[in-house]
Design a protein around this motif. Sequence first.
Motif, PDB file in Angstrom:
ATOM      1  N   CYS A 529     -99.635  -6.105  -7.216  1.00  0.00           N
ATOM      2  CA  CYS A 529     -98.724  -5.079  -7.746  1.00  0.00           C
ATOM      3  C   CYS A 529     -99.394  -4.269  -8.855  1.00  0.00           C
ATOM      4  O   CYS A 529     -99.209  -3.045  -8.939  1.00  0.00           O
ATOM      5  CB  CYS A 529     -97.437  -5.729  -8.249  1.00  0.00           C
ATOM      6  N   VAL A 869     -93.466  -7.918  -8.046  1.00  0.00           N
ATOM      7  CA  VAL A 869     -93.376  -6.650  -7.337  1.00  0.00           C
ATOM      8  C   VAL A 869     -93.458  -5.522  -8.353  1.00  0.00           C
ATOM      9  O   VAL A 869     -93.348  -5.744  -9.562  1.00  0.00           O
ATOM     10  CB  VAL A 869     -92.053  -6.538  -6.522  1.00  0.00           C
ATOM     11  N   ASN A 894     -94.125  -4.405  -2.640  1.00  0.00           N
ATOM     12  CA  ASN A 894     -94.059  -5.862  -2.574  1.00  0.00           C
ATOM     13  C   ASN A 894     -95.146  -6.319  -1.601  1.00  0.00           C
ATOM     14  O   ASN A 894     -94.885  -6.543  -0.415  1.00  0.00           O
ATOM     15  CB  ASN A 894     -92.669  -6.314  -2.125  1.00  0.00           C
TER      16      ASN A 894
END
Length: 1202
Positions: A529, A869, A894
């Motif tokens: 992420c 995420v 994600n």
Amino acid sequence: MNFEGLDPGLAEFSPAMHSTLDPVLDAHLNPSLLQNVELDPEGVALEALPVQESVHIMEGVYSELHSVVADVGVPVSVSHFDLHEEMLWVGSHGGHATSFFGPALERYSSFQVNGSDDIRQIQSLENGILFLTKNNLKYMARGGLIIFDYLLDESEDMHSLLLTDNNTLLVGGLQNHVLEIDLNTVQETQKYAVETPGVTIMRQTNRFFFCGHTSGKVSLRDLRSFKVEHEFDAFSGSLSDFDVHGNLLAACGFSSRLTGLACDRFLKVYDLRMMRAITPLQVHVDPAFLRFIPTYTSRLAIISQSGQCQFCEPTGLANPADIFHVNPVGPLLMTFDVSASKQALAFGDSEGCVHLWTDSPEPSFNPYSRETEFALPCLVDSLPPLDWNQDLLPLSLIPVPLTTDTLLSDWPAANSVPAPRRAPPVDAEILRTMKKVGFIGYAPNPRTRLRNQIPYRLKESDHEFDNFSQVAESPTGREEEPLHTVSKKYRKVTIKYSKLGLEDFDFKHYNKTLFAGLEPHIPNAYCNCMIQVLYFLEPVRCLIQNHLCQKEFCLACELGFLFHMLDLSRGDPCQGSNFLRAFRTIPEASALGLILADSDEASGKGSLARLIQRWNRFILTQLHQDMQELEVPQAYRGAGGSFCSSGDSVIGQLFSCEMENCSLCRCGSETVRASSTLLFTLSYPEDKTGKNYDFAQVLKRSICLEQNTQAWCDNCEKYQPTIQTRNIRHLPDILVINCEVNSSKEADFWRLQAEVAFKIAVKKFGGEMKSKEFALADRKELRSPEGFLRCSSIEELKNVWLPFSIRMKMTKNKGLDVCNWADEHELSSLGAPSQWGPARAEEEHGVYVYDLMATVVHIRDSRTGGSLVAHIKVGETYHQRKEGVTHQQWYLFNDFLIEPIDKYEAVQFDMNWKVPAILYYVKRNLNSRYNLNIKNPIEASVLLAEASLARKQRKTHTTFIPLMLNEMPQVGDLVGLDAEFVTLNEEEAELRSDGTKSTIKPSQMSVARITCVRGQGPNEGIPFIDDYISTQEQVVDYLTQYSGIKPGDLDAKISSKHLTTLKSTYLKLRFLIDIGVKFVGHGLQKDFRVINLMVPKDQVLDTVYLFHMPRKRMISLRFLAWYFLDLKIQGETHDSIEDARTALQLYRKYLELSKNGTEPESFHKVLKGLYEKGRKMDWKVPEPESQTSPKNAAVFSSVLAL
């Protein structure tokens, strides 16, 4: 162990002798062992105490430390050092087990395992001990409670067991098969046939299972199929014992003589690399037991039954001076074992005594032992108080005396109402995966509880949020069942592997955009992420790709290569394997605890929120350091062009904030020093009154931090209480904030501020807020008290405290003003004319507006262990490049799941499962401040000749000719490519109940050799790249049969190959891709995937697909070469030069047969003939004595006619 060579008198022992043994009158028993030993009326020892009060032990030399009685007069049959605790386990011929704690051999537990049979082997597990008898396998707790009792067939005569992994056990004996038992289900899963019956000893290495047979043979078997790979005929009589260490196998046993079996004083030693015997080792004792005891050397301990022990090297000569003597109470030693730490030896004799020899006065049995639990007395007077408000409190916890009076619980039935215990709710995972047929639901077992068992649980007290033993806890602690549900798109995504690997996995189902996701199966991919956040910062993306240096493991270079892949991808996921490989080599990353073990990452151990915040600080610091090195490397000419001054880097310009730190002592002395930081950490107020705070207030408090602390004062010349304050000199272009929500205290603060902001908004607009939809005129007025949010639904304001924009202004007295900022606010309100642009207004008034660009959040999910995420606001330039449109949009990233979201979702944090970790704010019009042109720093000079890393590489070993300047490839030129790989981590798979295999985690491969062959010109077919790639990581399997790579080829000290770094070869391939050449090879998709390259599809000519019919199998290069080219390749092993050259020839053949692709129908007939021939030949190339060429076959006549 085989007992055929033992004293025949031992065979007369029977359990009935136990009760008639008199330890005082026994002639073989040493009376000194019975001092201070209490005996019960039947003469059985109740406690075994050490003989000597104090023993002098010489460091490094094994000497006897203690001797104890385990079972008086009953021979010891087996001894075993516990692998998890400081304990020694002993089993007797009477089926009795005894354990001793520590080097003092204090009796810990003693219990009967079997009433009639002797204990033949003991194996310690984490939760208990396995005992093997003749036809019984029993798993018992260390205190003696039975966990399971598995009865084997009565005809079985088991002698040995081997724990292959945590849940699988092999059991062998005198029969002609070996059983595989699953310890989870306690069921027999496999029965392997054994050609030579009588498996009495089993060992295991990372290459083979070793089985010792009563016939004197030792067989080496495959770890997966248990098939015999090799066999050593060690002794003509019988095998007594053997052991394996490294590349050596040593065995002792009995040889056949005219008078019968005789103990052979020659140890047989075998070299497992060459699979042959080396010089036997003559010893001076009659060997009955042997063990490798590797400390400084691979020495052997050889033990005779009479108690003589000798140490010697397996490849040297035995020295009689190395013999010491164990004084057994009985005439014979029956068992011998070595502790895992190699500090202790245990001997058991035929009179039931155990002797402990150690090389230090205070030995430890294991390198890392856990604490042993001891039984505690019942403390009635110190019982904890009981809470009457607990509904599930068992009243049996209350100790009450016996009484004849009526008890309070004897309540009249008329005054009672039945209140059954509420059934526990069904697992949310079961409800999620359930498929209904009629009124019946079917779902797979999530295996979170024992079958048919529901535990009674008392309501546990709230756990602190800082306790990270279970990551799945919410910030406020968990109840018995969580009341929140994680949205599906936020759940941890996993790749489901099939027989084809990833080829049939539908990534488009998770990502319908043209942006590229990142695959999560690579070790330490938790940072995916944050990689996406850095990529979607346009200045970072451009400036990082312009960087190139000489360091082998440079994170800035590897990140630039990864960004280039993300640029080229059209929705296909990428993987950061090379970046994470370089990341694992950085010492600072390991020191900060950023490198997770596979087991920790899979189980979710550790706090992901803290981890990603430490990673955020580390990556910014590391990139800043990497890009400060401005020297243009000689090997990478063309990487010039600096974007910053010699004292700073582009990362410093973007993220660095100049600060002034003041320390004021109470004596009035003030010290001022300048510093800089790349990010800020939020510091929350201590107010517990529920006061409303703006985010801007907390941010200002965190930036302009003021605290009282002890510091050195030069004026007072001692440590004094000082007031330390921090002021800002210069604001960064990108404001990075670590939220530090690491406990329930910070989580409650976020929740409280969101609730207060929501209540104020509802109160401001009164009853209108009850409706979820509003007219356009109302929506314009709907905002939080600070005016930074506008939304169409009141639900969008829930759990929102974070503003989309903040305004920061430097004051004249070095102060800082921070406030939340709404889209409607204009800088003209500060006095600037409305026609001025934002950038001009900032210059005039020192006002900076920062817009929220990304939020990284920690998803707490009890089912998966949690994940990370990112919400990212993707700018116009990215949409223009990928989709040809000009707009901005928030997306959820994600891993490989990418989905557009509403912008309010990016700032909504339900603290039960969605916890903020990192915030990124950027200055408005940031892109206009930097030169965003990307100049490819890789030049043609990377293809020229370079030196090899291998010290022994000679020109005579050169397998390629580098390109000359006049041979530089052009757009559309053909290049034959092939790569070979080695395995770093084996595949992780599970066997389903229907017998099919499910891949949990694929094997981790690393490129070991890359070959590029000229595809045209006078030197066509001659390689110009043949690089062997050095690796610093542990290689599990060299795959020599398929790769041709041998141990030592990748070691710079002993390799004779042209050895280079992965980065050097990667740059060569990147240059070829950027120049526009077309790669020809077989199975290039996997090659490029492991090399971690993204190649446009129009630059790949893969013979796997050129000679493939839809819905048919893929055809090997070996078969295609035999069928079309009359070549036999890949005989004993693979060679990448041969494979690349063959692929080029096959491509030429394809052009010939398809008339340059203009006659697909005729080529389809050729493919049809190919598949018909393949089915007849079972896709195997014939041996030389059979048909040598398919050109004589009837099927190939149609090909020639074409």
